[in-house]
Design a protein around this motif. Structure first.
Motif, short mmCIF file in Angstrom:
data_model
loop_
_atom_site.label_atom_id
_atom_site.label_comp_id
_atom_site.label_asym_id
_atom_site.label_seq_id
_atom_site.Cartn_x
_atom_site.Cartn_y
_atom_site.Cartn_z
N UNK A 133 0.82 -1.21 0.00
CA UNK A 133 0.00 0.00 0.00
C UNK A 133 0.86 1.26 0.00
N UNK A 134 0.42 2.29 -0.72
CA UNK A 134 1.17 3.55 -0.72
C UNK A 134 1.11 4.27 0.63
N UNK A 135 0.10 3.99 1.44
CA UNK A 135 -0.05 4.59 2.77
C UNK A 135 -0.54 3.51 3.73
N UNK A 136 0.39 2.94 4.48
CA UNK A 136 0.08 1.82 5.36
C UNK A 136 -1.02 2.17 6.35
N UNK A 137 -0.88 3.29 7.04
CA UNK A 137 -1.84 3.67 8.07
C UNK A 137 -3.22 3.94 7.50
N UNK A 214 -1.83 2.48 17.27
CA UNK A 214 -1.86 3.90 16.92
C UNK A 214 -3.08 4.24 16.06
N UNK A 215 -3.47 3.31 15.20
CA UNK A 215 -4.62 3.53 14.31
C UNK A 215 -5.96 3.31 15.00
N UNK A 216 -5.94 2.82 16.25
CA UNK A 216 -7.19 2.73 17.01
C UNK A 216 -7.62 1.34 17.43
N UNK A 217 -6.83 0.31 17.11
CA UNK A 217 -7.18 -1.05 17.52
C UNK A 217 -6.70 -1.33 18.94
N UNK A 218 -7.35 -2.23 19.60
CA UNK A 218 -6.94 -2.62 20.95
C UNK A 218 -6.55 -4.10 20.96
N UNK A 219 -5.91 -4.51 22.05
CA UNK A 219 -5.47 -5.91 22.20
C UNK A 219 -4.65 -6.37 21.01
#
Length: 241
Positions: A133-137, A214-219
């Motif tokens: 992907x050109x932008x991983x996040x 950082x992108x908002x996932x937990x665990x």
């Protein structure tokens, strides 16, 4: 990496269009036949169950989508998305040839702007796709957006082994032998040189866990496979309060 004057998205699309017919064979050769087992583990990590609706981003030739379809069954469905038309043609042919009971559809689309409403799926997977992907996040955030609260986002991809000697041997194999295999069997050494280069630049598994968080996932956590050559990174979308 040198994209020959093209942007990454264009280069990747052209590269995968060119090797689509040999992609599954090369995966089996490079992984010594372990790739199917790895995909089945990814299906378990996403928590797939009968009746679920699962998204498979960067689905390529559809092998992970087909494994998901076996689990969700006829009452569930799997949507495989990729931007390489040639890879999707192989995926559709594989689906026709299989006895898969799942409701599977393959569509062409952009992982940077997934064409689905928010909270459309019970979970999302991506197999060997995030590094392209050109932008991983942005790609991760799009997957999170389309998954329901409590659903999982799972990446199966190349990783960074840490054991001395094994680590050095792995990178020699990847840099020297894999492009040679690509030249012999896929007639495209440059495509498999890109595989090495993209794996080098892709975040290590512990760093990808940090990016998931950082992108908002937990665990978020990772499972090493084959001594850390490959890793499954899993995160959960928080349940809204």
């Amino acid at each position: 990496m040198d994209f020959g004057g093209r942007d990454k998205a264009t280069y990747v699309k052209e590269t995968f269009n060119s090797i689509a017919g040999h992609y599954d064979l090369m995966n089996s050769l490079m992984s010594l036949g372990m790739d199917k087992h790895w995909r089945r583990l990814a299906v378990k990590r996403v928590g797939a169950k009968p009746g679920m609706h699962i998204l498979d981003v960067c689905c390529g030739t559809g092998q992970l989508s087909l494994e998901l379809g076996k689990v969700v069954g006829s009452e569930g469905n799997v949507t495989g998305l990729d931007f390489s038309q040639n890879m999707l043609e192989v995926a559709r042919y594989s689906l026709i040839q299989s006895s898969n009971p799942g409701n599977i559809r393959f569509i062409q689309g952009n992982a940077m702007e997934l064409p689905f409403p928010d909270q459309s799926f019970d979970g999302a997977t991506v197999g060997w796709g995030l590094r392209n992907l050109p932008d991983l996040r942005q790609g991760i955030r799009e997957m999170i957006r389309t998954v329901k609260p409590g659903g999982k986002v799972v990446s199966l991809d190349m990783a960074k082994p840490s054991f001395p000697v094994f680590k050095q041997a792995y990178w020699v194999y990847f840099e020297k032998l894999v492009p040679l295999m690509g030249k012999l069997w896929a007639k495209k050494a440059s495509a498999y040189q890109y595989l090495h280069d993209s794996a080098r630049e892709f975040p290590a598994q512990d760093e990808l866990v940090r990016i998931f968080t950082e992108c908002g996932l937990i665990d978020s956590h990772f499972d090493n496979l084959a001594g850390g050559v490959v890793a499954i990174v899993t995160g959960t979308k928080p349940v809204e309060q």
